[in-house]
Scaffold this active site. Structure first.
Site, mmCIF file in Angstrom:
data_model
loop_
_atom_site.group_PDB
_atom_site.id
_atom_site.type_symbol
_atom_site.label_atom_id
_atom_site.label_comp_id
_atom_site.label_asym_id
_atom_site.label_seq_id
_atom_site.Cartn_x
_atom_site.Cartn_y
_atom_site.Cartn_z
ATOM 1 N N HIS A 200 0.817 -1.217 0.000
ATOM 2 C CA HIS A 200 0.000 0.000 0.000
ATOM 3 C C HIS A 200 0.853 1.270 0.000
ATOM 4 O O HIS A 200 0.427 2.308 -0.483
ATOM 5 C CB HIS A 200 -1.013 -0.038 1.144
ATOM 6 C CG HIS A 200 -2.144 -0.953 0.823
ATOM 7 N ND1 HIS A 200 -2.121 -2.276 1.149
ATOM 8 C CD2 HIS A 200 -3.271 -0.746 0.110
ATOM 9 C CE1 HIS A 200 -3.226 -2.851 0.691
ATOM 10 N NE2 HIS A 200 -3.935 -1.947 0.048
ATOM 11 N N ARG A 344 -15.543 1.814 -0.513
ATOM 12 C CA ARG A 344 -15.261 0.489 0.039
ATOM 13 C C ARG A 344 -15.269 0.565 1.554
ATOM 14 O O ARG A 344 -14.700 1.508 2.134
ATOM 15 C CB ARG A 344 -13.895 -0.004 -0.444
ATOM 16 C CG ARG A 344 -13.581 -1.400 0.081
ATOM 17 C CD ARG A 344 -12.338 -1.949 -0.529
ATOM 18 N NE ARG A 344 -11.138 -1.258 -0.077
ATOM 19 C CZ ARG A 344 -9.917 -1.572 -0.491
ATOM 20 N NH1 ARG A 344 -9.748 -2.541 -1.368
ATOM 21 N NH2 ARG A 344 -8.868 -0.919 -0.039
ATOM 22 N N GLU A 447 -11.093 -10.920 -4.317
ATOM 23 C CA GLU A 447 -9.645 -10.790 -4.138
ATOM 24 C C GLU A 447 -9.030 -11.983 -3.403
ATOM 25 O O GLU A 447 -7.869 -11.957 -3.033
ATOM 26 C CB GLU A 447 -9.294 -9.473 -3.444
ATOM 27 C CG GLU A 447 -10.108 -9.129 -2.232
ATOM 28 C CD GLU A 447 -9.812 -7.725 -1.683
ATOM 29 O OE1 GLU A 447 -8.856 -7.079 -2.145
ATOM 30 O OE2 GLU A 447 -10.538 -7.300 -0.780
ATOM 31 N N ASP A 471 -4.574 -8.274 -4.163
ATOM 32 C CA ASP A 471 -4.694 -9.363 -3.187
ATOM 33 C C ASP A 471 -4.921 -10.701 -3.873
ATOM 34 O O ASP A 471 -4.451 -11.736 -3.390
ATOM 35 C CB ASP A 471 -5.834 -9.069 -2.201
ATOM 36 C CG ASP A 471 -5.372 -8.172 -1.076
ATOM 37 O OD1 ASP A 471 -4.248 -8.378 -0.582
ATOM 38 O OD2 ASP A 471 -6.110 -7.244 -0.702
ATOM 39 N N CYS A 518 -10.139 -3.175 -9.943
ATOM 40 C CA CYS A 518 -9.656 -1.980 -9.264
ATOM 41 C C CYS A 518 -8.273 -2.185 -8.663
ATOM 42 O O CYS A 518 -7.751 -1.310 -7.982
ATOM 43 C CB CYS A 518 -10.640 -1.502 -8.199
ATOM 44 S SG CYS A 518 -10.885 -2.681 -6.877
HETATM 45 C C1 PEP Z 1 -6.692 -5.145 -4.383
HETATM 46 O O1 PEP Z 1 -6.436 -5.966 -3.519
HETATM 47 O O2 PEP Z 1 -6.436 -5.317 -5.594
HETATM 48 C C2 PEP Z 1 -7.326 -3.865 -4.017
HETATM 49 C C3 PEP Z 1 -7.748 -3.026 -4.942
HETATM 50 O O3 PEP Z 1 -7.403 -3.548 -2.708
HETATM 51 P P1 PEP Z 1 -6.130 -3.085 -1.849
HETATM 52 O O4 PEP Z 1 -5.000 -2.833 -2.807
HETATM 53 O O5 PEP Z 1 -6.510 -1.871 -1.110
HETATM 54 O O6 PEP Z 1 -5.886 -4.266 -0.972
HETATM 55 MG MG MG Z 2 -7.268 -5.775 -1.523
#
Ligand code: PEP
Ligand code: MG
Length: 593
Positions: A200, A344, A447, A471, A518
């Site tokens: 992240h 989300r 995910e 994920d 996403c």
């Molecule tokens: C993902 O897991 O692709 C996602 C969009 O959520 P995050 O990156 O916040 O885990």
């Molecule tokens: Mg994710």
């Protein structure tokens, strides 16, 4: 001496600037330039903090109980001595006077210099004094936080000074929530020792749209304060103290990238339609309501992922209440001017801890396997009052525009049931309280492989699904997405990953349900044609990536791409097969010109 450090490219482009080393525990310290006219008052702020700390230490010494160990008093003496030592006070004032750093930044910059000197000392006793300097600096920072308010860093003089030498930030690690504060910072690039491409921290760095390299292992040890550094965000290379020729080459590339960016900017209002007339929805991923502006400016037709958890992080224990959340969601909805906003529910855990414990602490001392622990919807369901509060806030925002709700990390049917029960209860509470809200679409993040494998169950319950490929890759391949040690195995091209994505898109479409991606794959132009071929018509990404993806879409012929899909999905080496099948020079590209 010039040398190179290798890491993972996370945010494209080239940054050239002087290194600013920041200890991971201090990246939350404000970094900004002050104007020349503010130097005197800034140094005064530092002095007054020093007086406050001197008083504190004096009081501690005076009030020390008679039976306290003598070492304690000696320690306070050392702290008092350090506080007044010119290597701390004068040198810090120097950063303010010469560089126009704000006092907190100047103090942390000087701490970095001193910490290195201590680390290099032969004598173990002296080496250990580093902790004392850190404690004194900590006290000074706290005193300044309590002191008179910080000068206005946005004066034009301050901004002008910032233009003198561009700066790049070098740290061992930066927590994602700390990274957020750099959205309005003076840094033109980032380097961290740890982290994976879809950690992240990397995701937020990418959203800042400035070059960044993570997982550069020893970077913060090898690079010195003030070194000239080139960050090649495309190749994941950091060149330290480059030769004039290398520097010139990178400056040339910088200018080219700038020109390309300007050219792409002209696509802002062009609808994303393929050569054969297929409309594609390009949405934005945002972390905070203020990002909605960048989304609109980039030509996003809505928000496909609002990572609400950033509002929950770094708050020293308290969580945002219903009203605070409602205001934030409403702000995003209003800023998007009628375009849909997909919020989300909170997705904390793993590399997004709730409080400010450092990443390394989190990894080693807390949950054994945080990515598989009590995160995302699991945490929300374990805190029903908090969850209902968030649901009510989201529902209330729906009275101001088109809101969609997205739920992360669902795996079990029981979790689906409990989620809808919570939504039902939140609606009932709002109705009882006479609070207006509209009916909203509810979607599930796909995910975890288990969710992809039982997709029809999800499609029966939800209005839409959104593929969280970051994920999905992590859990399919059993590779921690934040761990640079296994980053080479984190492979979005793995056939298993591609098959799960292709199946999800196909099944959702067959059942007439909305499906989008996403995760970071959506904004990576290496995957644009492949995802189009799979039937994807909704992509959600950082605003800065929209134009480049749109350009690929405008040049694509979706029908022809579909014909080539089986070859790619059946391949043991999908990356190279895909490159050949969809490459420039292939019939598809020829049509695109
Ligand atoms: C993902 O897991 O692709 C996602 C969009 O959520 P995050 O990156 O916040 O885990
Ligand atoms: Mg994710």
């Amino acid at each position: 001496m010039s040398f190179q450090v290798f890491g993972l490219p996370v945010s494209r482009g080239v940054a050239i600037g002087r290194a600013v080393l920041v200890a991971s525990s201090r990246v939350d310290v404000a970094h900004y330039f002050i104007a020349g006219t503010q130097v005197r008052s800034e140094i005064e702020r530092l002095r007054s903090a020093r007086d406050t700390v001197a008083n504190e230490l004096g009081t501690l010494q005076r009030d020390m109980p008679g039976d306290a160990p003598p070492e304690l008093s000696a320690l306070l003496d050392v702290h008092l001595m350090l506080l007044h030592d010119e290597t701390l006070s004068d040198a810090t004032a120097h950063w303010i006077r010469e560089r126009h750093y704000n006092a907190e930044w100047a103090l942390s910059a000087q701490l970095e210099v001193l910490a290195r000197q201590f680390d290099e000392m032969e004598d173990e006793y002296l080496r250990e004094r580093k902790a004392d300097v850190e404690q004194v600096v900590e006290r000074l920072l706290r005193a300044m936080a309590r002191g008179p308010s910080i000068v206005d860093a946005t004066t034009s003089e301050a901004r002008d000074f910032g233009g003198a030498d561009p700066l790049v930030l070098v740290a061992n690690d930066i927590a994602p929530a700390d990274m957020l504060q750099f959205k309005r910072s003076v840094f033109t690039g980032f380097i961290t020792d740890v982290g994976g491409k879809t950690s992240h921290t990397a995701i937020v760095a990418r959203s800042l749209d400035i070059p960044a390299v993570v997982g550069a292992r020893e970077a913060s040890r090898l690079i010195r304060q003030d070194d000239w550094v080139v960050i090649d965000g495309d190749a994941g290379i950091v060149v330290v103290n480059p030769s004039p020729i290398v520097l010139e080459e990178y400056r040339f590339r910088q200018r080219q990238i700038e020109l390309e960016r300007e050219r792409l900017g002209r696509l802002r209002y062009t609808p994303a339609v393929t050569l054969d007339g297929e409309s594609v929805e390009l949405l934005a991923n945002i972390e905070q309501p203020a990002d909605a502006r960048a989304a609109i400016e980039a030509g996003a037709v809505g928000v496909g992922l609002f990572r609400s958890e950033f509002m929950f992080m770094n708050r020293a224990g308290d969580l945002p209440g219903e009203d605070e959340q409602f205001e934030a969601y409403r702000a995003a909805v209003m800023a998007m001017e009628g375009r849909p906003v997909t919020i989300r529910t909170v997705d904390v855990g793993a590399d997004k801890p709730l409080d400010r414990m450092s990443m390394s602490e989190l990894r080693h001392e807390h949950a054994l396997n945080p990515a598989m622990g009590l995160r995302a919807i699991r945490w929300s369901l374990s805190e029903p009052a908090m969850f209902r509060q968030q649901l009510r806030a989201v529902l209330r925002a729906s009275a101001f525009g088109k809101v969609r709700l997205l739920v992360p990390m669902l795996v079990h049917v029981s979790e689906i049931r409990l989620t809808f029960e919570a939504i039902g209860r939140a609606k009932q509470q709002l109705t009882d309280a006479n609070r207006p809200f509209n009916e909203i679409e509810v979607g599930a993040m796909i995910e975890v492989p288990a969710a992809a494998l039982i997709l029809p169950v999800f499609l029966r319950h939800f209005d839409f699904v959104s593929l969280g490929t970051n994920d999905l890759i992590q859990y399919t391949l059993a590779i921690d997405r934040a761990d640079e040690a296994v980053a080479h195995l984190y492979d979005p091209w793995h056939p298993a990953v591609l098959q799960l994505i292709a199946r999800t898109i196909a099944q959702a479409r067959a059942m007439g349900k909305g499906v989008s991606v996403c995760g970071e794959m959506a904004g990576d132009t290496d995957f644009t044609e492949l995802l189009l071929a799979m039937g994807l018509r909704s992509f959600s990404m950082h605003p800065s990536q929209i134009a480049a993806v749109k350009q690929r879409i405008l040049r694509a012929d979706a029908r022809r791409l579909v014909d080539r899909l089986p070859v790619v999905l059946g391949s043991e080496e999908p990356a190279s097969t895909c490159a050949r099948a969809f490459a420039v020079g292939s019939p598809a590209a020829a049509v695109a010109g």
